[in-house]
Design an enzyme around this catalytic site. Sequence first.
Site, PDB file in Angstrom:
ATOM      1  N   CYS A   1      33.151  49.689  49.206  1.00  0.00           N
ATOM      2  CA  CYS A   1      32.646  51.047  49.328  1.00  0.00           C
ATOM      3  C   CYS A   1      31.244  51.038  49.941  1.00  0.00           C
ATOM      4  CB  CYS A   1      32.619  51.783  47.998  1.00  0.00           C
ATOM      5  SG  CYS A   1      34.208  51.921  47.173  1.00  0.00           S
TER       6      CYS A   1
ATOM      7  N   ARG B   1      32.217  46.289  54.641  1.00  0.00           N
ATOM      8  CA  ARG B   1      32.379  46.197  53.193  1.00  0.00           C
ATOM      9  C   ARG B   1      33.813  46.466  52.749  1.00  0.00           C
ATOM     10  NH1 ARG B   1      27.431  46.510  50.448  1.00  0.00           N
ATOM     11  NH2 ARG B   1      28.384  47.450  48.624  1.00  0.00           N
TER      12      ARG B   1
ATOM     13  N   TRP C   1      36.903  52.403  48.990  1.00  0.00           N
ATOM     14  CA  TRP C   1      37.898  51.333  48.818  1.00  0.00           C
ATOM     15  C   TRP C   1      38.612  51.639  47.503  1.00  0.00           C
ATOM     16  CZ3 TRP C   1      38.869  46.855  45.731  1.00  0.00           C
ATOM     17  CH2 TRP C   1      39.640  45.868  46.337  1.00  0.00           C
TER      18      TRP C   1
ATOM     19  N   ASN D   1      29.828  54.484  44.095  1.00  0.00           N
ATOM     20  CA  ASN D   1      30.349  53.114  44.189  1.00  0.00           C
ATOM     21  C   ASN D   1      30.456  52.554  42.781  1.00  0.00           C
ATOM     22  OD1 ASN D   1      30.300  53.268  46.937  1.00  0.00           O
ATOM     23  ND2 ASN D   1      28.645  51.789  47.239  1.00  0.00           N
ATOM     24  N   GLY D   2      31.453  51.707  42.550  1.00  0.00           N
ATOM     25  CA  GLY D   2      31.602  51.085  41.240  1.00  0.00           C
ATOM     26  C   GLY D   2      32.882  51.530  40.567  1.00  0.00           C
TER      27      GLY D   2
ATOM     28  N   GLU E   1      37.673  25.652  50.666  1.00  0.00           N
ATOM     29  CA  GLU E   1      37.082  26.666  51.525  1.00  0.00           C
ATOM     30  C   GLU E   1      37.872  26.829  52.824  1.00  0.00           C
ATOM     31  OE1 GLU E   1      34.428  29.645  52.901  1.00  0.00           O
ATOM     32  OE2 GLU E   1      35.105  28.912  50.944  1.00  0.00           O
TER      33      GLU E   1
ATOM     34  N   LYS F   1      39.468  30.404  54.061  1.00  0.00           N
ATOM     35  CA  LYS F   1      39.222  30.995  55.378  1.00  0.00           C
ATOM     36  C   LYS F   1      40.538  31.331  56.070  1.00  0.00           C
ATOM     37  CE  LYS F   1      35.149  31.622  55.320  1.00  0.00           C
ATOM     38  NZ  LYS F   1      35.489  31.922  53.961  1.00  0.00           N
TER      39      LYS F   1
ATOM     40  N   GLU G   1      42.456  34.431  54.056  1.00  0.00           N
ATOM     41  CA  GLU G   1      41.846  35.750  53.953  1.00  0.00           C
ATOM     42  C   GLU G   1      41.813  36.497  55.274  1.00  0.00           C
ATOM     43  OE1 GLU G   1      37.850  35.563  52.435  1.00  0.00           O
ATOM     44  OE2 GLU G   1      37.277  33.945  53.765  1.00  0.00           O
TER      45      GLU G   1
ATOM     46  N   HIS H   1      52.727  15.700  41.851  1.00  0.00           N
ATOM     47  CA  HIS H   1      52.963  16.377  40.577  1.00  0.00           C
ATOM     48  C   HIS H   1      53.513  17.789  40.800  1.00  0.00           C
ATOM     49  CE1 HIS H   1      51.067  13.175  38.226  1.00  0.00           C
ATOM     50  NE2 HIS H   1      50.201  13.089  39.219  1.00  0.00           N
TER      51      HIS H   1
ATOM     52  N   LYS I   1      33.433  43.017  51.321  1.00  0.00           N
ATOM     53  CA  LYS I   1      32.383  42.022  51.485  1.00  0.00           C
ATOM     54  C   LYS I   1      31.682  41.700  50.166  1.00  0.00           C
ATOM     55  CE  LYS I   1      29.573  39.327  53.752  1.00  0.00           C
ATOM     56  NZ  LYS I   1      30.083  38.001  54.184  1.00  0.00           N
TER      57      LYS I   1
END
Length: 616
Positions: free
Chosen positions: A2, A27, A76, A102-103, A489, A493, A496, A512, A611
């Site tokens: 947001c 964002r 969002w 926001n929140g 990482e 990448k 996402e 395993h 973000k």
Amino acid sequence: MCGIVGYIGPRQAAPILLEGLSKLEYRGYDSAGIAVRDADKVPVVVKAKGRLKVLSEKTNGGTAVPGSCGIGHTRWATHGEPSENNAHPHATSDMNVVAVHNGIIENYKELKDKMIRKGYKFYSETDTEVAVKVVDYYYHKYKMGPIDAIAKTMVRVRGSYALAVMFKEYPGEIYVARKDSPMIIGVNNGETYVASDVPAILNYTRNVYYIGNLEMARLTAGKAEFYNLDGDIVEKELHEIKWDAEAAEKGGFEHFMMKEIHEQPKAVADTVGAYVKDSQDGPVVDLSSTGLTDEAVSSISGLTIVACGSAYHVGVAAQYVFEDLVRIPVRVELASEFRYRRPLLAPDNLVVVISQSGETADSLAALREAKDLGNKTLAIVNVVGSSIAREADYVLYTMAGPEIAVATTKAYSTQLIASYILAIEFALIRGTIDDAKAQEMLTEIRTLSGKIQRLLEDKERIQWFAAKYSNAHDIFFIGRGIDYAISLEGSLKMKEISYIHSEAYAAGELKHGTISLVEDGTLVVGVLTQSGLYEKTVSNMVECKSRGAYLMGLTSYGNYNIEDTADFTVYIPKTDEHFATSLAIIPLQLLGYYVSCAKGLDVDKPRNLAKSVTVE
């Protein structure tokens, strides 16, 4: 997630709001809206589902909405599907209170039931509309002023929020409140701005106030007054933002992510330069700006590293480096789990919280939990004045500059550098390495920027390989030790921004269960930068190849026999193996980027992601 923008001043507000919101698109959002008022007139609210360009078209770039006071929002979805009805701003039926938020309000159902009993009707599924009507209820029932009505609401609300509110009876004013969600106030030449992040107002002012947790403010043209929950005025210091406005632009690159990948050499060099200084005997670490003392470092019995996402992967790499160099126990925790398992922390344990934004909700909550348990805390953050930076006992700022793309690159790289520097200094203070070894490692750290630049100059080869495998359904990244941290990482990448199913595994765990997923054509990326583990990982790659996998190898120059096993190989310059993550991640960032481009996806704004994750 947001975005909030607000403006009060002599100019038309709507175009400024739209431009500010465009700077916050990174964002993540699914709808947008603005509310603008002209003098004593009722605010005009315009909303649109989808990208900001839809809202811009509805308002003719903002020129069709008159007024010099307004608030805007990119949403969002958390409560209710993406729609114009659920988009912000939200308002009471008489337009007495109009707000953006926001929140997340955790007790919104309880509050909504109460408001329904008081005669309020609801048109949306959002928690924000509930907050608007609670403010309105206290404003009317107790005939309170805006500050008192908002304060009363803040006491009743559980959760996190950044609120920007306009009241019909107070033209030319915006009221704001904050708890655990980022918000800044900018002033310049008779104009006042409010935003949830710096890029939104950077073209207009660099003079900002940081509103504290559980604080409110009354904003008028060119002025901001701050209040605590008791309604008492709080004095604030004006800060200057050092970022260049051009740093938040693409600068000729097709995407912010590629620009930020290429900014890593400078970001790494700047972070090294901030903490590694020259002395008569050679390079030394200077942590004086962090507040850490030699006595504090000597008294530490162990570390707990707490973070989310890519910052958590930095922690995994840092764990190997710290334990090997400093010889103290290190535990790496997901911030989202840390506070829910009633952690047992020794009194002399140091909790290290890593966050790019300094506002990550779970990481901030973990920091507060650690402080409540009596531990000292150290923050590794990129944003000066952020909540985590303000609340930690010690702060080490990274020098990444603004990062716009959702998928982090340079913030991650600077966090790694910060971790290396801390580990070297801790080891030197505690006597587990000597001056000569520390200087040798610091000298090598200074070379990493140039070596990253060399890797970027060979990106076309990775682009070719990415195009070849852009239709992959499953990709596995495997490695051991620090190579496992790199794999985590690299896998993130990939998933996402390309939406390809991707997983990272400690290579020894393949047998395993995981190896049952490998079949003809599965891409397996083997990371092999640790000489003591090289042969073991090669053996794991051979096991995958025998089951039909296509192998990509990522290793250091000199390990050319990997070509006997791998179908495609990428080499990185040699470095101290503690620092291999900084180099090995570059080809994996490029791989994820080019796969996403080959699939025609929105690299900078991947679906469902934001973000800065400021809600749980």
